[in-house]
Design an enzyme around this catalytic site. Structure first.
Site, PDB file in Angstrom:
ATOM      1  N   LYS A  30       0.808  -1.219   0.000  1.00  0.00           N
ATOM      2  CA  LYS A  30       0.000   0.000   0.000  1.00  0.00           C
ATOM      3  C   LYS A  30       0.836   1.262   0.000  1.00  0.00           C
ATOM      4  O   LYS A  30       0.521   2.234  -0.690  1.00  0.00           O
ATOM      5  CB  LYS A  30      -0.908   0.035   1.238  1.00  0.00           C
ATOM      6  CG  LYS A  30      -2.317  -0.353   0.985  1.00  0.00           C
ATOM      7  CD  LYS A  30      -3.234   0.028   2.122  1.00  0.00           C
ATOM      8  CE  LYS A  30      -2.594  -0.167   3.477  1.00  0.00           C
ATOM      9  NZ  LYS A  30      -3.423   0.367   4.572  1.00  0.00           N
ATOM     10  N   ARG A 104     -11.548   1.526   8.346  1.00  0.00           N
ATOM     11  CA  ARG A 104     -11.230   0.124   8.582  1.00  0.00           C
ATOM     12  C   ARG A 104     -12.429  -0.686   9.048  1.00  0.00           C
ATOM     13  O   ARG A 104     -12.340  -1.901   9.193  1.00  0.00           O
ATOM     14  CB  ARG A 104     -10.099   0.005   9.605  1.00  0.00           C
ATOM     15  CG  ARG A 104      -8.757   0.445   9.047  1.00  0.00           C
ATOM     16  CD  ARG A 104      -7.636   0.174  10.010  1.00  0.00           C
ATOM     17  NE  ARG A 104      -6.336   0.481   9.420  1.00  0.00           N
ATOM     18  CZ  ARG A 104      -5.180   0.400  10.065  1.00  0.00           C
ATOM     19  NH1 ARG A 104      -5.165  -0.002  11.320  1.00  0.00           N
ATOM     20  NH2 ARG A 104      -4.047   0.697   9.464  1.00  0.00           N
ATOM     21  N   ARG A 138      11.863 -10.249   6.410  1.00  0.00           N
ATOM     22  CA  ARG A 138      12.497  -8.965   6.701  1.00  0.00           C
ATOM     23  C   ARG A 138      13.292  -9.019   7.998  1.00  0.00           C
ATOM     24  O   ARG A 138      12.815  -9.506   9.015  1.00  0.00           O
ATOM     25  CB  ARG A 138      11.441  -7.852   6.815  1.00  0.00           C
ATOM     26  CG  ARG A 138      10.765  -7.515   5.527  1.00  0.00           C
ATOM     27  CD  ARG A 138      10.011  -6.203   5.596  1.00  0.00           C
ATOM     28  NE  ARG A 138       9.075  -6.098   6.699  1.00  0.00           N
ATOM     29  CZ  ARG A 138       8.096  -5.213   6.760  1.00  0.00           C
ATOM     30  NH1 ARG A 138       7.940  -4.346   5.764  1.00  0.00           N
ATOM     31  NH2 ARG A 138       7.279  -5.158   7.790  1.00  0.00           N
ATOM     32  N   ARG A 171      11.532  -7.638  13.670  1.00  0.00           N
ATOM     33  CA  ARG A 171      10.529  -6.912  14.442  1.00  0.00           C
ATOM     34  C   ARG A 171       9.458  -7.880  14.935  1.00  0.00           C
ATOM     35  O   ARG A 171       9.124  -8.854  14.267  1.00  0.00           O
ATOM     36  CB  ARG A 171       9.870  -5.830  13.590  1.00  0.00           C
ATOM     37  CG  ARG A 171      10.787  -4.749  13.116  1.00  0.00           C
ATOM     38  CD  ARG A 171      10.010  -3.609  12.494  1.00  0.00           C
ATOM     39  NE  ARG A 171       8.878  -4.060  11.679  1.00  0.00           N
ATOM     40  CZ  ARG A 171       7.935  -3.256  11.188  1.00  0.00           C
ATOM     41  NH1 ARG A 171       7.982  -1.970  11.441  1.00  0.00           N
ATOM     42  NH2 ARG A 171       6.954  -3.737  10.456  1.00  0.00           N
ATOM     43  N   ARG A 182      -2.190 -10.670  12.432  1.00  0.00           N
ATOM     44  CA  ARG A 182      -2.506  -9.387  11.795  1.00  0.00           C
ATOM     45  C   ARG A 182      -3.367  -9.592  10.550  1.00  0.00           C
ATOM     46  O   ARG A 182      -4.316  -8.839  10.300  1.00  0.00           O
ATOM     47  CB  ARG A 182      -1.220  -8.646  11.423  1.00  0.00           C
ATOM     48  CG  ARG A 182      -0.420  -8.140  12.604  1.00  0.00           C
ATOM     49  CD  ARG A 182       0.937  -7.623  12.173  1.00  0.00           C
ATOM     50  NE  ARG A 182       0.845  -6.406  11.380  1.00  0.00           N
ATOM     51  CZ  ARG A 182       1.833  -5.935  10.630  1.00  0.00           C
ATOM     52  NH1 ARG A 182       2.981  -6.591  10.549  1.00  0.00           N
ATOM     53  NH2 ARG A 182       1.677  -4.811   9.961  1.00  0.00           N
TER      54      ARG A 182
END
Length: 224
Positions: A30, A104, A138, A171, A182
């Site tokens: 996004k 949302r 990542r 992270r 999530r």
């Protein structure tokens, strides 16, 4: 065949006020797509996350209220988020904009509709397996902010920063368990919002696994 480009469509609409919303799960690209839209079409980029952080930093009334919710591990109520976004939008009511991170929930979408009409909603449909692979690959060098990706931008020595040789970390948001949670939360919360905009005839869904391959389809829409 007559081909109508979204670029031409948007440029025509931008002769008047044009309002767009971009939606997509975390890790769908996004941010990248938003940047390209803003650059290509001259819309103002309004990010709910940026506004939330700025209000918390500035200790505004809404910022303090949202920080209190976050500190207690609670979700920020719909009416508080809506007040935050809609207050900011009143300052740019004569501008064309791209709204990112809001709405949302259907309640938030209805609050937005009470203030203005949305011309188009861009939905980035990226397979969850692709997102999981993208996010869990990542790794970060925390002091510098350098980001590595095991798949396409790995460090020269596994687990170590190229410049300092210091250890890399992952992270908390990027661990496989957290990413799964999530994505599930996004699915449960946001799917009704997509249906809401689909019923209004303003939803445009773009599917793919790579942002660079999705982007041309956002620019060009073919019509027979």
């Amino acid at each position: 065949m007559v081909v109508t480009t979204l670029t031409q469509h948007w440029k025509m609409l931008l002769q008047r006020i044009f309002r767009a919303v971009i939606m997509g799960p975390p890790g769908s690209g996004k941010g990248t797509v938003s940047g390209r839209i803003v650059k290509s079409f001259g819309l103002m980029h309004l990010s709910s996350g940026d506004l939330l952080r700025a209000n918390i930093k500035d200790k505004t009334e809404l910022g303090l209220l949202m920080k209190s919710c976050i500190d207690q591990g609670q979700l920020v109520p719909d009416d508080v988020i809506s007040r935050l976004i809609l207050t900011e939008m009143r300052n740019i009511d004569q501008s064309s904009w791209l709204l990112d991170g809001f709405p949302r929930t259907v309640s938030q979408a209805e609050s937005l509709d009470n203030v203005c009409s949305v011309n188009t909603v861009i939905n980035l449909d990226v397979p969850y397996q692709t997102i999981k692979q993208r996010l869990t690959s990542r790794w970060l060098h925390l002091p510098s902010g350098r980001v590595y990706n095991i798949d396409f931008n790995p460090p020269k020595i596994a687990g170590l920063d190229d410049v300092t040789g210091e250890p890399l970390i992952q992270r908390d948001d990027d661990t496989p368990e957290t990413v799964t949670r999530r994505l599930k939360a996004y699915e449960n919360q946001t799917r009704p919002v997509l249906e809401y905009y689909r019923s209004k005839g303003v939803l445009e869904t773009f599917s793919g696994t790579e942002t660079n391959k999705i982007w041309p389809h956002i620019q060009v829409v073919g019509k027979a």
